[in-house]
Design a protein around this motif. Structure first.
Motif, mmCIF file in Angstrom:
data_model
loop_
_atom_site.group_PDB
_atom_site.id
_atom_site.type_symbol
_atom_site.label_atom_id
_atom_site.label_comp_id
_atom_site.label_asym_id
_atom_site.label_seq_id
_atom_site.Cartn_x
_atom_site.Cartn_y
_atom_site.Cartn_z
ATOM 1 N N VAL A 1 -4.821 4.837 6.104
ATOM 2 C CA VAL A 1 -4.541 3.567 5.440
ATOM 3 C C VAL A 1 -4.908 2.356 6.287
ATOM 4 O O VAL A 1 -4.957 1.230 5.787
ATOM 5 N N HIS B 1 0.667 5.247 0.108
ATOM 6 C CA HIS B 1 -0.382 6.219 0.424
ATOM 7 C C HIS B 1 0.160 7.630 0.615
ATOM 8 O O HIS B 1 1.291 7.840 1.056
ATOM 9 N N LEU C 1 0.852 -1.184 0.000
ATOM 10 C CA LEU C 1 0.000 0.000 0.000
ATOM 11 C C LEU C 1 0.889 1.236 0.000
ATOM 12 O O LEU C 1 1.701 1.423 0.910
ATOM 13 N N VAL D 1 -4.311 10.113 3.615
ATOM 14 C CA VAL D 1 -5.006 8.826 3.537
ATOM 15 C C VAL D 1 -4.940 8.127 4.890
ATOM 16 O O VAL D 1 -3.868 8.004 5.484
ATOM 17 N N LEU E 1 -3.992 6.629 -3.044
ATOM 18 C CA LEU E 1 -3.656 5.324 -2.477
ATOM 19 C C LEU E 1 -3.502 4.328 -3.618
ATOM 20 O O LEU E 1 -4.439 4.086 -4.380
#
Length: 548
Positions: free
Chosen positions: A511, A505, A503, A509, A539
């Motif tokens: 997350v 980001h 991920l 964000v 993202l």
């Protein structure tokens, strides 16, 4: 002998210097122990001056285009010395590599600013003085025993020679005196700089300036200048066991050098200021420097000094090139962007803001003399730049429009082994990517590619390209809005235990929800969370391996 520094002398000097620096490149790389032993002083000096020479050639071609009759009859270039020197300074500034290259570029800029077509002996001496002053001013913390000391010594000798009067002194005599001053400074550099004495070496940057001055003196017709060939190692017997000269008091805490030339290693603990080198340009458009506040070079120099060391800044309106060694590339980018954002102009086209361009990051720590990366990677995530460089790539940071210049790519490739692979999104270029590019659509593709390289052992450029291509093809990436976005379900479909889910980001964000959703939907997956360092809500999610 040439009584003046005219276009013929400049043209001959530039061409000969490129060849001469190329001849000593490996020797100077091997002798590079200050400010960090990263084995690139000779390379940086050569590449910097070679880019200057390319600008000189371009200026000549432009003159030919305007005077077609000269080109048709095969005549030489019609540009005057001032035009050629201005082109040389511009090219060196744009192409400056490393600390030594930035200093050389600023020296060339000072020399060019101090010379006019037909400069006589006094003008040559004054120009060398201006060059030395410019080189010193470009460095945040000047150190004796380096190229700066050689530049100062050359200027002083030149002034002394010129003071005898134009009736008895010609330009070649002044330049020969300058060369002698630089040679003497280089010969005592191990005495001025203890780290050189420890290694049994003389300063590589000072040696490089001797080569540059030697070719200038030869081009002017100075007698015997061509026989000057300094050596980087200190003659046997000139250093005692404590690292000093015979008869001198021992320096406390110093031991004799044990590493042979060419085997110096720059490990994390002895890289002053950090493991990364960052080069960047600050651009102010066409605004006159007199109308820009604060003074760009000083502001950039101060900002870089706050986040690293080995700081040097070269250039003049509308472009300055900065160099710094740092432990945090993202801090450098933030500091430099702060300078760009603070610049204002009374009546110029800044609109209250400058901009950064041609940002390049490479790792210093852990490199071995002569070893070069084989990958150039375009990375738009500031927080990832250091990790991408640590993975073995020369990193280019695109501008606000997501583009990198062709010149920046060429300069980055010069830092690498022959035939490097350039990882970049297709949108990084206005047209089609160059032949040596491998399209990596997102920063996650770049991370995956370098991860694949780290787990393999390719032996040839072709094998490197194959590994990178397979890794890029092996990751599926999607932009998602959060844990309930159907795009996330589509991306995770078919993934099983053992999959690697990354991920990436932005700062806006949250997350955690997406990370939990991935762990719930793909039990046994390895989830890695990376911050992009961008102030946005983007993202990206990438999935590798673990297919059901």
């Amino acid at each position: 002998m040439s009584p003046v520094l005219d276009a013929t002398v400049v043209r001959s000097w530039v061409r000969a210097t490129v060849d001469a620096l190329g001849a000593v490149r490996a020797e100077l790389d091997a002798a590079n122990v200050f400010p960090v032993p990263d084995g690139d002083t000779g390379t940086n000096l050569l590449l910097t001056f070679r880019d200057g020479a390319r600008e000189v050639e371009a200026a000549e071609h432009a003159e030919h285009a305007e005077h077609a009759e000269h080109a048709e009859h095969g005549a030489g270039g019609t540009a005057d010395a001032a035009t050629l020197l201005a082109a040389l300074a511009r090219g060196c500034a744009l192409g400056a590599r490393g600390n030594s290259g930035v200093i050389l570029a600023e020296w060339v800029r000072g020399l060019a600013a101090g010379l006019t077509d037909g400069s006589g002996p006094d003008g040559a001496a004054q120009a060398l003085t201006r060059a030395a002053a410019a080189a010193h001013a470009g460095v945040a913390e000047p150190v004796e025993g380096t190229i700066l000391t050689a530049a100062t010594a050359a200027a002083r000798r030149a002034l002394r020679a010129a003071s005898r009067g134009p009736a008895t002194v010609e330009v070649p005599v002044v330049l020969a005196a300058a060369l002698a001053g630089a040679v003497d400074a280089h010969a005592r550099s191990d005495h001025d700089l203890p780290v050189l004495a420890e290694a049994g070496l003389r300063d590589a940057g000072a040696h490089g300036l001797v080569v540059v001055l030697r070719e200038l003196a030869v081009a002017s017709g100075a007698p015997d200048a061509g026989v000057v060939h300094p050596v980087v190692s200190v003659p046997s017997g000139s250093i005692d066991a404590a690292g000093g000269r015979p008869g001198a008091p021992p320096r406390a805490g110093r031991a004799p050098a044990t590493s042979p030339v060419g085997a110096v290693r720059a490990d994390d603990e002895n890289v002053t200021g950090g493991e990364f080198e960052v080069m960047l340009s600050l651009v102010t458009g066409d605004a006159s420097a007199a109308r820009v506040r604060p003074e760009p070079a000083a502001a950039l120099r101060g900002a870089l000094a706050a986040v690293g060391d080995s700081v040097a800044v070269v250039g003049a309106a509308p472009l300055w090139r900065g160099h710094v060694h740092t432990g945090s590339p993202v801090a450098v980018l933030a500091a430099a962007d702060g300078v760009a954002g603070a610049l204002v102009s009374d009546d110029g086209p800044l609109g209250g803001r400058g901009r950064l361009s041609d940002v390049q990051v490479r790792r210093l720590a852990g490199t071995v003399t002569g070893q070069r990366p084989g990958v150039v990677a375009v990375c738009a995530a500031p927080a990832l730049v250091g990790e991408v460089a640590r993975a073995g790539a020369v990193v280019l940071v695109p501008d606000a429009g997501g583009r990198v210049g062709a010149g920046a790519v060429r300069r980055a490739c010069d830092e690498c082994t022959p035939d490097p692979v350039v990882l970049a999104p297709r949108t990084a270029w206005a047209g089609e990517p160059p032949a040596h590019a491998l399209v990596a659509p997102t920063d996650l593709h770049v991370v995956a590619a370098l991860g694949g390289l780290a787990t393999s052992a390719p032996a040839t450029p072709g094998e490197v390209r194959d590994v990178l291509r397979d890794a890029v093809a092996g990751i599926r990436v999607a932009a998602v809005a959060g844990p309930t976005d159907p795009a996330l379900d589509d991306l995770l479909h078919g993934a099983a235990a053992g999959a690697l889910v990354t991920l990436l980001h932005g700062e806006r964000v949250d997350v955690d929800g997406t990370r939990e959703a991935v762990a719930e939907r793909v039990p046994g997956a390895e989830v890695v969370v990376l911050a992009s360092g961008r102030d946005d809500a983007a993202l990206l999610v990438g999935v590798e391996g673990g297919a059901a």
